[in-house]
Scaffold this active site. Structure first.
Site, PDB file in Angstrom:
ATOM      1  N   THR A 190      30.940 -61.642  37.987  1.00 51.92           N
ATOM      2  CA  THR A 190      30.573 -61.310  36.614  1.00 51.92           C
ATOM      3  C   THR A 190      31.459 -62.082  35.642  1.00 51.92           C
ATOM      4  O   THR A 190      32.657 -62.205  35.868  1.00 51.92           O
ATOM      5  CB  THR A 190      30.822 -59.804  36.387  1.00 51.92           C
ATOM      6  OG1 THR A 190      29.914 -59.094  37.195  1.00 51.92           O
ATOM      7  CG2 THR A 190      30.672 -59.413  34.931  1.00 51.92           C
ATOM      8  N   ARG A 218      19.862 -49.363  39.458  1.00 54.89           N
ATOM      9  CA  ARG A 218      21.308 -49.192  39.268  1.00 54.89           C
ATOM     10  C   ARG A 218      21.812 -50.077  38.110  1.00 54.89           C
ATOM     11  O   ARG A 218      21.452 -51.237  37.988  1.00 54.89           O
ATOM     12  CB  ARG A 218      22.022 -49.564  40.564  1.00 54.89           C
ATOM     13  CG  ARG A 218      23.547 -49.411  40.533  1.00 54.89           C
ATOM     14  CD  ARG A 218      24.236 -50.714  40.246  1.00 54.89           C
ATOM     15  NE  ARG A 218      25.689 -50.605  40.352  1.00 54.89           N
ATOM     16  CZ  ARG A 218      26.540 -51.533  39.935  1.00 54.89           C
ATOM     17  NH1 ARG A 218      26.093 -52.637  39.393  1.00 54.89           N
ATOM     18  NH2 ARG A 218      27.832 -51.366  40.062  1.00 54.89           N
ATOM     19  N   VAL A 219      22.649 -49.479  37.283  1.00 57.99           N
ATOM     20  CA  VAL A 219      23.298 -50.217  36.203  1.00 57.99           C
ATOM     21  C   VAL A 219      24.800 -50.065  36.382  1.00 57.99           C
ATOM     22  O   VAL A 219      25.286 -48.964  36.657  1.00 57.99           O
ATOM     23  CB  VAL A 219      22.862 -49.660  34.824  1.00 57.99           C
ATOM     24  CG1 VAL A 219      23.690 -50.265  33.694  1.00 57.99           C
ATOM     25  CG2 VAL A 219      21.365 -49.918  34.593  1.00 57.99           C
ATOM     26  N   THR A 241      35.697 -56.821  35.801  1.00 63.94           N
ATOM     27  CA  THR A 241      34.804 -57.289  36.849  1.00 63.94           C
ATOM     28  C   THR A 241      35.099 -56.460  38.095  1.00 63.94           C
ATOM     29  O   THR A 241      36.178 -55.871  38.206  1.00 63.94           O
ATOM     30  CB  THR A 241      35.000 -58.799  37.112  1.00 63.94           C
ATOM     31  OG1 THR A 241      34.109 -59.219  38.139  1.00 63.94           O
ATOM     32  CG2 THR A 241      36.420 -59.127  37.522  1.00 63.94           C
ATOM     33  N   GLY A 242      34.144 -56.399  38.994  1.00 65.27           N
ATOM     34  CA  GLY A 242      34.368 -55.621  40.210  1.00 65.27           C
ATOM     35  C   GLY A 242      33.392 -54.463  40.312  1.00 65.27           C
ATOM     36  O   GLY A 242      32.334 -54.483  39.684  1.00 65.27           O
ATOM     37  N   GLY A 244      31.586 -51.613  39.454  1.00 62.55           N
ATOM     38  CA  GLY A 244      31.394 -51.027  38.137  1.00 62.55           C
ATOM     39  C   GLY A 244      31.518 -49.526  38.083  1.00 62.55           C
ATOM     40  O   GLY A 244      31.966 -48.965  37.075  1.00 62.55           O
TER      41      GLY A 244
END
Ligand code: SD4
Length: 330
Positions: A190, A218-219, A241-242, A244
């Site tokens: 990301t 999925r968000v 990032t990573g 979420g």
């Protein structure tokens, strides 16, 4: 090493000077209260998660010409959205478990305005749609079909986001359909970007296709203001990032900006952010998170769960991939 990095980041080869009264939190023993001190402000600056050289170079190009931070972060992250070899952002992003590429993005300006799109399909530049949501609607988040419809109304073209490479990888994945988070490997990339322009104003942007082969619908954290991104022009900005889910649970980027407001440096704030997450996940080693932050003085910092996360920084001194310390050392 931390100290060396700090001294380097506070170097006097910077552009702006700001006079301000001493704040209670930065009083020194032998300085009386309310005596003006000189604060060195490093600007412009562009930083982003991971080693996205072309993206920061683009942002720098905007900033160097006197452009504003909002344009810089939008145009910067668009470079990754357009890059088909980046398989976690924009065109060429990996699909969900149904084979659909669904994109999340958000953007935030110096005045606290923000816009976001979640679960957006068939559009190559979700960050620009997020900016349109911010500028042309009274809303902050548009989702799914509605966001896509809005994008077409604003003139964005329908684009097939799946590439030959991601289609093949998806077919391979389907054979076992195993969903697992892989630390630091290609399902993280990301781009979260923060910039300070020559006026000293801060903006941020974050864009992603999310976790590869995620459950449909999925968000993650990336389009959630306060989680994947937060900017407060009085204090600084942060992005993540990573995995979420863990960032959302701690409202990570907001937390980091608030920690900076309380007097922590970007580095200290990112460390505290990761430590908060690890406190809720004692002993867990199966996920990665990287935080990145900048303060009003242009100081930057980052911290992550596992080694491997870096951030790219572009200033008038040039550009560098900054190594980031981690909670786990190996
Ligand atoms: C998410 N934070 O959707 C994103 C994934 C990510 O690099 O950062 N990938 O949870």
């Amino acid at each position: 090493m931390q100290r060396r990095k700090f001294l380097k980041k506070s170097s006097l080869t910077t552009a702006g000077l700001l006079s301000a009264p001493i704040l209670a939190s930065c009083k020194t023993e032998n300085k009386p209260e309310n005596v003006p001190v000189t604060i060195v402000v490093k600007k412009p600056v562009a930083i982003c998660t991971w080693n996205f050289m072309n993206a920061t170079a683009k942002a720098w190009e905007v900033l160097e010409k006197g452009g504003n931070a909002l344009d810089a972060v939008e145009q910067g992250v668009m470079v990754e959205e357009a890059d088909v070899t980046n398989e976690t952002v924009g065109v060429g992003g990996r699909p969900d478990r149904e084979g659909n590429v669904t994109l999340d993005a958000c953007i935030m300006d110096k005045d606290g305005n923000c816009g976001s799109v979640v679960y957006l399909q068939n559009i190559a530049h979700p960050i620009s749609v997020a900016r349109k949501v911010m500028e042309d609607t009274p809303h902050i988040i548009l989702a799914g079909k509605g966001a896509e419809q809005f994008a077409y109304e604003k003139g964005f073209k329908k684009t097939d986001l799946l590439t030959e490479s991601t289609r093949k990888q998806y077919e391979e994945w389907k054979k076992e359909s195993k969903y697992e988070t892989v630390i630091n490997i290609e399902n993280h990339d990301t781009i979260g970007m923060l910039a300070i322009d020559s006026n000293g104003d801060i903006a941020g942007a974050c864009t992603t296709s999310g976790m590869a082969y995620k459950v449909a619908g999925r968000v993650g954290d990336s389009p959630i203001i306060g989680a994947g991104l937060y900017v407060d022009n009085e204090v600084g900005g942060a992005t993540a990032t990573g995995v979420g889910e863990e960032v959302i649970r701690t409202v990570g980027s907001f937390l980091i900006v608030e920690l900076m407001r309380q007097g922590k440096s970007p580095q200290e704030a990112c460390e505290e952010g990761v430590k908060r997450i690890m406190k809720k996940n004692e002993g867990r080693e199966d996920f990665q998170i990287g935080f990145l932050a900048i303060n009003k003085q242009g100081e930057t910092g980052g911290y992550c769960v596992h080694p491997g996360f870096t951030y790219r920084e572009y200033t008038q001194d040039g550009h560098e991939n900054q190594p980031v310390e981690s909670f786990y050392k190996k």
